[in-house]
Each structure stands twice: as structure tokens, then as C-alpha cells.
Write a protein that holds these residues in place. Structure first.
Motif, mmCIF file in Angstrom:
data_model
loop_
_atom_site.group_PDB
_atom_site.id
_atom_site.type_symbol
_atom_site.label_atom_id
_atom_site.label_comp_id
_atom_site.label_asym_id
_atom_site.label_seq_id
_atom_site.Cartn_x
_atom_site.Cartn_y
_atom_site.Cartn_z
ATOM 1 N N LEU A 83 0.822 -1.213 0.000
ATOM 2 C CA LEU A 83 0.000 0.000 0.000
ATOM 3 C C LEU A 83 0.854 1.260 0.000
ATOM 4 O O LEU A 83 0.350 2.345 -0.226
ATOM 5 N N GLY A 84 2.132 1.147 0.226
ATOM 6 C CA GLY A 84 3.040 2.278 0.305
ATOM 7 C C GLY A 84 4.257 1.989 -0.558
ATOM 8 O O GLY A 84 4.083 1.588 -1.708
ATOM 9 N N PRO A 85 5.421 2.121 0.016
ATOM 10 C CA PRO A 85 5.629 2.630 1.380
ATOM 11 C C PRO A 85 5.482 4.154 1.447
ATOM 12 O O PRO A 85 5.805 4.852 0.491
ATOM 13 N N ASP A 86 4.965 4.618 2.565
ATOM 14 C CA ASP A 86 4.878 6.051 2.807
ATOM 15 C C ASP A 86 4.964 6.265 4.313
ATOM 16 O O ASP A 86 5.315 5.363 5.067
ATOM 17 N N LEU A 91 3.130 3.238 11.080
ATOM 18 C CA LEU A 91 1.921 3.253 11.906
ATOM 19 C C LEU A 91 1.143 1.955 11.770
ATOM 20 O O LEU A 91 0.739 1.335 12.776
ATOM 21 N N TYR A 92 0.954 1.507 10.543
ATOM 22 C CA TYR A 92 0.157 0.302 10.322
ATOM 23 C C TYR A 92 0.941 -0.979 10.616
ATOM 24 O O TYR A 92 0.356 -1.984 11.024
ATOM 25 N N LEU A 127 3.876 7.852 16.072
ATOM 26 C CA LEU A 127 3.690 7.392 14.691
ATOM 27 C C LEU A 127 2.568 8.155 13.996
ATOM 28 O O LEU A 127 2.634 8.387 12.779
ATOM 29 N N LEU A 128 1.545 8.555 14.731
ATOM 30 C CA LEU A 128 0.476 9.378 14.152
ATOM 31 C C LEU A 128 0.993 10.759 13.771
ATOM 32 O O LEU A 128 0.632 11.295 12.711
ATOM 33 N N VAL A 129 1.829 11.333 14.623
ATOM 34 C CA VAL A 129 2.433 12.639 14.301
ATOM 35 C C VAL A 129 3.293 12.508 13.047
ATOM 36 O O VAL A 129 3.240 13.358 12.145
ATOM 37 N N LEU A 130 4.081 11.428 12.962
ATOM 38 C CA LEU A 130 4.925 11.200 11.793
ATOM 39 C C LEU A 130 4.087 11.048 10.527
ATOM 40 O O LEU A 130 4.405 11.648 9.483
ATOM 41 N N ALA A 131 2.997 10.265 10.631
ATOM 42 C CA ALA A 131 2.132 10.062 9.470
ATOM 43 C C ALA A 131 1.440 11.355 9.062
ATOM 44 O O ALA A 131 1.296 11.654 7.867
ATOM 45 N N SER A 132 1.002 12.146 10.034
ATOM 46 C CA SER A 132 0.330 13.414 9.734
ATOM 47 C C SER A 132 1.290 14.405 9.105
ATOM 48 O O SER A 132 0.932 15.137 8.176
ATOM 49 N N TRP A 133 2.518 14.417 9.611
ATOM 50 C CA TRP A 133 3.526 15.307 9.035
ATOM 51 C C TRP A 133 3.866 14.884 7.608
ATOM 52 O O TRP A 133 3.957 15.717 6.707
ATOM 53 N N GLY A 134 4.042 13.584 7.398
ATOM 54 C CA GLY A 134 4.384 13.100 6.073
ATOM 55 C C GLY A 134 3.300 13.349 5.050
ATOM 56 O O GLY A 134 3.582 13.635 3.883
#
Length: 248
Positions: A83-86, A91-92, A127-134
Motif C-alpha cells: 500500500l506504500g511505502p509512505d 503506523l500500520y 507514529l500518528l504525528v509522523l504520518a500526519s507530518w508526512g
């Protein structure tokens, strides 16, 4: 390969954490003869196949669940990578790992250990902060915080209303699941939250009809919370759109 290695570690977690044992010491050993497992016999899946599911020293049977956990984790990690990688991949991956461990522990001992659930809060937050930033999607981070708090509060109120119907481990896990679902979207949150009760209820009714349980039997709810969350993440958008479409 990462998933297989993590799956091997999850087997240790699933066995030792409910017993209050360290997951790093002592090294893994055969429960019958206590002989430490050799490095060459600790290769995920392959070692079990080469040993034909038996200890090299005493030939005690080794449960098929060990390679199944390793293989399942490997497949799930591979699917997430596709699904990514991203920036959402870590997170997942982490969510998948704790979901597998908590599901099997809850089935085994009807508990969701604090040693796994509580440390997951700061890990998931980072990990949520990292995903939101990305993804440059800070509204998603706000949804995650609101969703996690809302589902945690909802489960807590349910425990207060009917303490025998749910454990505090379910309440603590609800905050993490709510954050995952709400970060993905409110449709995923709504579907995932309600799906847990639908799936768990259907399973309980099936046990009653099959006379394998009665109204006082305890059924672990953690696996159904996780299954509902998975359904919400995978199908939440389409299911929620179909549901709201009935009123428009």
C-alpha cells in the motif's frame, strides 16, 4: 522478511507476557527438556518445517501456531508495504504487530496485558504525528486525538453501566483503536466502532445456538474490537457512504 522476524518475536511475547516473564531473557528453550533453541533452529517457518514440528533434542511436538503466527505476520507486513511505502507504513506495521499479539493473548487468557496496551499509547502518538507530518494532514491528527478519547470514554461508560460485560483491558485498547480509525476518517471510525459489537454479538449468538456457551460464559472481546477496526479501515468509507446514502 521483517514480518517473519517480528512474527517470531511475537510468539515470545504471546507466551511470556501473560505469565509476567521477560521477553528478552532467558533465551527461548524447549518447554519439555529445557534445552535452549539453537540459532539454526530459530529461523522463522523454515526451522519448524525442517524439524517436522518437533524439538531437535527430545522430539516434543512444537505447536503449528508458531509458524502460523510468523507466516501471518510476514504476509500482513507485505500487504501493508504494497500500500506504500509512505509515512503511514510504520503506523500500520506497529498496529498489525500488536493486533496479532493481543488477539492471541486474549483468546488464550482472556486478558489484554497493560505491558502491551499502555506503552502503545506514546508509540502510536509518535507514529500518528509522523504520518500526519508526512501526509501534511494535521486535521487527521486532531481527528485521531478526538476519536481515541471518544471511544475510550464510550467503553469506560459501558463498563460503569455493566461491569460484568467488559474488561478494563478492552477500555484501554479502545483508545488506541479509536485513534487509528479516526485518523483514517470519521466513516472508518463509525464503521469500525460499531462493527466490533456486530461481529462479537454474532459470534456469541452462534455459540449459544450451537450450545457451546451460555449467557454467563465469558467471551474475549478484544479480537472482535480488532476485527471491527480492520473492517473499518478496509471498508469503512464505502460502507459509511452506502449507509448515509439511505437517508439522502
Amino acid at each position: 522478511m521483517l514480518g517473519l522476524a517480528v512474527g517470531s518475536f511475537l510468539n515470545v511475547v504471546i507466551w511470556r507476557v501473560p505469565r509476567g516473564e521477560s521477553v528478552v531473557h532467558p533465551p527461548s528453550a524447549c518447554p519439555r527438556c529445557s534445552h535452549p533453541i539453537r540459532s539454526k533452529d530459530n529461523v522463522p517457518v523454515m526451522s519448524w518445517l525442517l524439524l517436522r514440528g518437533r524439538c531437535r533434542d527430545c522430539e516434543a511436538p512444537i505447536s503449528w501456531r508458531y509458524p502460523l503466527v510468523e507466516l501471518t505476520t510476514g504476509i500482513v507486513f507485505a500487504l501493508i508495504a504494497l500500500l506504500g511505502p509512505d509515512w503511514t507504513t510504520p503506523l500500520y506495521l506497529y498496529g498489525a504487530a500488536i493486533a496479532i499479539a493481543l488477539t492471541l493473548i486474549d483468546i488464550d487468557v482472556h486478558r489484554l496485558p497493560d505491558r502491551i496496551v499502555l506503552p502503545s499509547y506514546p508509540v502510536v502518538l509518535v507514529l500518528l504525528v509522523l504520518a500526519s507530518w508526512g501526509a501534511d494532514d494535521w486535521p487527521a491528527m486532531l481527528r485521531a486525538v478526538i476519536g481515541g478519547a471518544a471511544l475510550l470514554l464510550a467503553y469506560f461508560l459501558m463498563v460503569l453501566a455493566y461491569p460484568a460485560g467488559m474488561g478494563l483491558g478492552d477500555v484501554k485498547l479502545a483508545g488506541i483503536i479509536g485513534a487509528y480509525l479516526a485518523w483514517a476518517g470519521w466513516g472508518q471510525f463509525a464503521v469500525g466502532a460499531f462493527a466490533a459489537f456486530i461481529l462479537g454479538g454474532a459470534y456469541s449468538v452462534g455459540l449459544l445456538l450451537a450450545r457451546k456457551a451460555n449467557r454467563k460464559s465469558g467471551v474475549p472481546f478484544g479480537p472482535w474490537m480488532i476485527a471491527g477496526a480492520l473492517l473499518g479501515l478496509l471498508c469503512g468509507t464505502s460502507l459509511w457512504s452506502a449507509y448515509t446514502g439511505l437517508f439522502t
